[in-house]
Design an enzyme around this catalytic site. Structure first.
Site, PDB file in Angstrom:
ATOM      1  N   ASP A 185       0.996  -1.395   0.488  1.00 16.34           N
ATOM      2  CA  ASP A 185      -0.061  -0.032  -0.108  1.00 16.34           C
ATOM      3  C   ASP A 185       1.197   0.869   0.270  1.00 16.34           C
ATOM      4  O   ASP A 185       1.493   1.078   0.636  1.00 16.34           O
ATOM      5  CB  ASP A 185      -0.901  -0.228   1.422  1.00 16.34           C
ATOM      6  CG  ASP A 185      -1.689   1.403   1.166  1.00 16.34           C
ATOM      7  OD1 ASP A 185      -2.228   1.441   0.524  1.00 16.34           O
ATOM      8  OD2 ASP A 185      -1.114   2.250   2.033  1.00 16.34           O
ATOM      9  N   GLU A 269      -1.302  -1.159  -5.938  1.00 21.06           N
ATOM     10  CA  GLU A 269      -2.735  -0.686  -6.421  1.00 21.06           C
ATOM     11  C   GLU A 269      -2.395  -0.255  -7.656  1.00 21.06           C
ATOM     12  O   GLU A 269      -1.686   0.233  -7.869  1.00 21.06           O
ATOM     13  CB  GLU A 269      -3.101   0.596  -5.163  1.00 21.06           C
ATOM     14  CG  GLU A 269      -3.076   0.013  -3.659  1.00 21.06           C
ATOM     15  CD  GLU A 269      -3.197   1.015  -3.271  1.00 21.06           C
ATOM     16  OE1 GLU A 269      -3.853   1.505  -2.488  1.00 21.06           O
ATOM     17  OE2 GLU A 269      -1.986   1.810  -2.985  1.00 21.06           O
ATOM     18  N   CYS A 342     -12.606  -4.616   6.299  1.00 21.56           N
ATOM     19  CA  CYS A 342     -12.079  -5.179   7.158  1.00 21.56           C
ATOM     20  C   CYS A 342     -10.844  -6.679   6.787  1.00 21.56           C
ATOM     21  O   CYS A 342     -11.831  -7.017   5.761  1.00 21.56           O
ATOM     22  CB  CYS A 342     -12.346  -5.605   8.418  1.00 21.56           C
ATOM     23  SG  CYS A 342     -11.549  -6.751   9.796  1.00 21.56           S
ATOM     24  N   CYS A 345     -12.748  -9.871   8.502  1.00 21.24           N
ATOM     25  CA  CYS A 345     -14.050 -10.461   8.586  1.00 21.24           C
ATOM     26  C   CYS A 345     -14.219  -9.820   6.918  1.00 21.24           C
ATOM     27  O   CYS A 345     -15.440 -10.981   7.036  1.00 21.24           O
ATOM     28  CB  CYS A 345     -14.712  -9.961  10.017  1.00 21.24           C
ATOM     29  SG  CYS A 345     -15.395  -8.120   9.798  1.00 21.24           S
ATOM     30  N   CYS A 362     -14.971  -7.034  14.629  1.00 24.18           N
ATOM     31  CA  CYS A 362     -14.627  -8.509  14.748  1.00 24.18           C
ATOM     32  C   CYS A 362     -13.115  -9.277  16.072  1.00 24.18           C
ATOM     33  O   CYS A 362     -12.750  -9.447  16.019  1.00 24.18           O
ATOM     34  CB  CYS A 362     -14.115  -9.156  13.914  1.00 24.18           C
ATOM     35  SG  CYS A 362     -12.199  -8.424  12.559  1.00 24.18           S
ATOM     36  N   ASP A 369      -2.955   1.301   6.618  1.00 22.98           N
ATOM     37  CA  ASP A 369      -1.647   1.165   5.538  1.00 22.98           C
ATOM     38  C   ASP A 369      -1.807  -0.412   5.921  1.00 22.98           C
ATOM     39  O   ASP A 369      -1.254  -0.952   4.432  1.00 22.98           O
ATOM     40  CB  ASP A 369      -1.128   2.093   5.760  1.00 22.98           C
ATOM     41  CG  ASP A 369      -1.131   3.216   5.832  1.00 22.98           C
ATOM     42  OD1 ASP A 369      -2.425   3.387   4.514  1.00 22.98           O
ATOM     43  OD2 ASP A 369      -0.398   3.776   6.226  1.00 22.98           O
TER      44      ASP A 369
END
Length: 391
Positions: A185, A269, A342, A345, A362, A369
């Site tokens: 990232d 990305e 997330c 989860c 969760c 990041d």
């Protein structure tokens, strides 16, 4: 498999050789502008353009009229005409593609900074570069030039001179230390966060040099146009920018090499820094027509930080090093929702840009990041975020 590789080596010409190099650049610039003018006039008065072959056939006549051009290697002059040809071909490609055309423009002597020996007229012997019609110049061979040299481009950067050798080299396969994949990232405060939790810090080279650049710019504004002092002030600014660029490239080269040597798959990305760094659009009051605050100042600072980080350069360095290695792959995934979903989860946890910590019901607690890097890696491994986006 043959690959193309360019070696950029520093030249240390004598004062006389520097004058000859400057003189050669000036003559090449004149020829470029004359060829461009001829193409424009040919189309204006006849409705038809001209091409490289027609212009190249005129070079002997030009040398008879302008004898100074006999002091320049013939292939260097031919390459100048090829540049004009390429400029027009690229122009017509953009027109057909519906992009902003950008008609080829005349070049000033301060912007025309290179000339090329496309096939012959150069050789490296005993730590010196021999250039036809110019002479022997000291060259710093900080690395061995491998493969078959195809072209030699002499480039001026500020007060420095470089020789760029384009070579065909055979591919040497390099096996990375691990067969793992890593998600990355990219950011501003930190250059990159890896899915392993490791962080690549952002040295912010431009920000650190900003005060010196501002001071040099103020000194330039006080100099009289056309004066020698103003020219020296311009060179001072160019030198500062060149140092920033070299520092940034050196840092990115080191980290891209580490990543390619360590991981089998590097996942980034699919971002467009040029679009992310666009200036803020103006806002107007619908009733009064007055301009409203649009956060342009903050956006300008963010844009500067994005460009200072050098995301595109970092990705490009990783891509070409991976291609040379042959066993490493660089891939890109859609960045949509990677910061919000997330990684534990798959639930969307909406956060403002200022919130740098990811906390989910969760029980997943980690840096924002790092969470995004895990999602980037998961996307490449096949996990879809479509369900999370719909929820």
């Amino acid at each position: 498999m043959m690959l193309k590789k360019t070696y950029k080596l520093r030249l240390y010409p004598t004062k006389k050789q520097t004058e000859k190099l400057e003189w050669t650049l000036a003559r090449c610039c004149e020829l470029y502008n004359a060829a461009l003018q001829e193409r424009r006039e040919s189309y204006t008065y006849t409705g038809k353009g001209t091409n490289y072959n027609q212009q190249a056939m005129q070079l002997p006549e030009i040398k008879e009229l302008r004898e100074e051009y006999k002091e320049i290697h013939s292939q260097v002059l031919q390459d100048v005409l090829r540049r004009v040809e390429k400029a027009f071909k690229d122009f017509f490609k953009r027109v057909k593609a519906g992009k902003k055309p950008g008609y080829p423009r005349f070049q000033s002597r301060t912007r025309y900074d290179s000339f090329c020996y496309p096939q012959a007229g150069f050789s490296i012997k005993n730590g010196r570069l021999e250039l036809s019609k110019i002479g022997h110049s000291k060259i710093k061979l900080h690395c061995k030039v491998l493969g078959t040299i195809k072209t030699c481009t002499i480039r001026r950067e500020g007060g420095c001179w470089y020789a760029c050798f384009s070579c065909e080299v055979g591919q040497v396969l390099r096996t990375p230390y691990t067969d793992e994949a890593v998600g990355i990232d990219l950011g501003v405060s930190k250059l990159a966060t890896l899915s392993t939790g490791d962080v690549i810090e952002n040295p912010k080279h431009y920000r650190r040099a900003e005060k010196r650049l501002a001071k040099a710019g103020q000194a330039l504004s006080r100099k009289k146009r056309g004066s020698q002092r103003r020219k020296k002030a311009v060179q001072r600014i160019a030198k500062l920018h060149r140092k920033v660029r070299n520092q940034r490239n050196d840092y990115l080269h080191q980290w891209s090499r580490r990543l390619v040597n360590t991981y089998e798959t590097i996942v980034f990305e699919e971002i467009a820094p040029a679009n992310l760094s666009k200036r803020a659009k103006p806002k107007q009051d619908e009733q009064t027509g007055q301009y409203l605050s649009n956060g342009a100042s903050a956006k300008s600072g963010l844009n500067k930080s994005i460009l200072d980080a050098g995301w595109s350069t970092f990705i490009a360095f990783c891509e070409y090093k991976a291609a040379n290695a042959g066993t490493v792959e660089v891939v890109k995934v859609d960045p949509k929702y990677t910061s919000q979903v997330c990684s534990g989860c798959g639930v969307v946890v909406k956060k403002k840009l200022s919130e740098r910590w990811h906390s989910c019901e969760c029980g997943t607690e980690l840096d924002r990041d790092h969470n995004a890097a895990l999602n980037i890696k998961a996307l490449w491994l096949g996990r879809s975020l479509q369900e999370a986006q719909a929820s």
